[in-house]
Design an enzyme around this catalytic site. Structure first.
Site, mmCIF file in Angstrom:
data_model
loop_
_atom_site.group_PDB
_atom_site.id
_atom_site.type_symbol
_atom_site.label_atom_id
_atom_site.label_comp_id
_atom_site.label_asym_id
_atom_site.label_seq_id
_atom_site.Cartn_x
_atom_site.Cartn_y
_atom_site.Cartn_z
ATOM 1 N N LYS A 122 -1.709 67.455 96.655
ATOM 2 C CA LYS A 122 -1.261 67.566 98.048
ATOM 3 C C LYS A 122 -2.472 67.745 98.946
ATOM 4 O O LYS A 122 -3.295 68.646 98.720
ATOM 5 C CB LYS A 122 -0.345 68.781 98.146
ATOM 6 C CG LYS A 122 0.818 68.643 99.063
ATOM 7 C CD LYS A 122 1.685 69.886 98.876
ATOM 8 C CE LYS A 122 2.819 69.929 99.834
ATOM 9 N NZ LYS A 122 3.446 71.256 99.814
HETATM 10 C C1 E4P Z 1 6.557 71.629 101.149
HETATM 11 O O1 E4P Z 1 5.955 70.709 100.681
HETATM 12 C C2 E4P Z 1 6.138 72.348 102.358
HETATM 13 O O2 E4P Z 1 4.906 72.947 102.174
HETATM 14 C C3 E4P Z 1 7.200 73.342 102.733
HETATM 15 O O3 E4P Z 1 8.451 72.688 102.720
HETATM 16 C C4 E4P Z 1 6.962 74.037 104.057
HETATM 17 O O4 E4P Z 1 8.091 74.800 104.382
HETATM 18 P P1 E4P Z 1 8.064 75.910 105.543
HETATM 19 O O5 E4P Z 1 7.843 75.237 106.845
HETATM 20 O O6 E4P Z 1 9.411 76.564 105.440
HETATM 21 O O7 E4P Z 1 6.940 76.851 105.204
#
Ligand code: E4P
Length: 218
Positions: free
Chosen positions: A83
């Site tokens: 990522k």
């Molecule tokens: C997933 O890949 C993201 O990092 C995550 O869904 C972020 O979620 P949040 O905005 O609730 O922290």
């Protein structure tokens, strides 16, 4: 539609994985921090528990270090999706890793322009954050709709739209209506998706009536 679980908690992943409905897992630095565990240990455990893509996020922001981190993360298991943030350095890293056959999930996407760049950089997944857009009074689902429409115009784009920052079951329904490829869902939301009070009531009635018959299936 594929479901990824948005957590770094092994017990939660194991419980949901048993349903056979989990297609992958996403983590991020905040979720790793919340788990209180060693990053590599957690990611290794998750990637052996789940067959599908497991997102593990780089920590640095400059290209040279990000690339080295991405290469190291990709070595953990064949189902790791590295990522990277949607920055110039992130997309440069995405292009190189993708060209070498590594799955890349480009995260922190908040515009259709950014999503176009990620697809051109060969991302396997683009992660638009719907909840965080809703939080600032922008409609996160409008972005999902725009990205899906744009990607559909270019069959050579192989990037999957991974709806992130999901906060409720309605986000999942809306994403599915638009036709997003994946939703990464917090365990609490996935559990909510199973529930309906009429299912509970109906089952209680059927169970009690069945007992009254005095019969047994087995
Ligand atoms: C997933 O890949 C993201 O990092 C995550 O869904 C972020 O979620 P949040 O905005 O609730 O922290």
């Amino acid at each position: 539609m594929k479901f990824f679980v948005d957590t770094a908690e092994i017990d939660e992943i194991r419980e949901l994985e048993n349903t056979g409905l989990v297609d992958g897992v996403t983590t991020n630095p905040s979720l790793i921090n919340k788990s209180g565990r060693n990053f590599f240990e957690v990611v290794r455990e998750i990637s052996s528990l789940v067959d599908g893509p497991v997102s593990a996020e780089v920590a640095s922001t400059d290209f040279d270090t990000m690339l080295k981190e991405g290469q190291k993360l990709a070595e953990i298991a064949t189902n790791i999706a590295v990522k990277v943030p949607l920055t110039r350095a992130g997309l440069r890293t995405c292009k190189l890793l993708s060209d070498n056959g590594t799955m890349v999930n480009v995260t922190l996407c908040f515009s259709a322009n950014q999503a176009i760049l990620a697809a051109k950089a060969g991302a396997r997944f683009i992660s638009p954050f719907v909840g965080r857009l809703d939080d600032i009074a922008n409609d996160g689902m409008d972005l999902i709709s725009d990205i899906c429409d744009i990607y559909a115009n270019y069959p050579n784009f192989s990037t999957e739209v991974l709806v992130a920052s999901v906060r409720s079951p309605m986000h999942v329904v809306e994403a599915a209506k638009i036709g997003a490829d994946v939703a990464t869902v917090p365990p609490s939301v996935l559990h909510q998706m199973f529930s309906h009070p009429l299912t509970d009531k109906g089952l209680a009635d059927f169970t009690s009536d069945w007992e009254k018959t005095g019969q047994s299936i087995l």
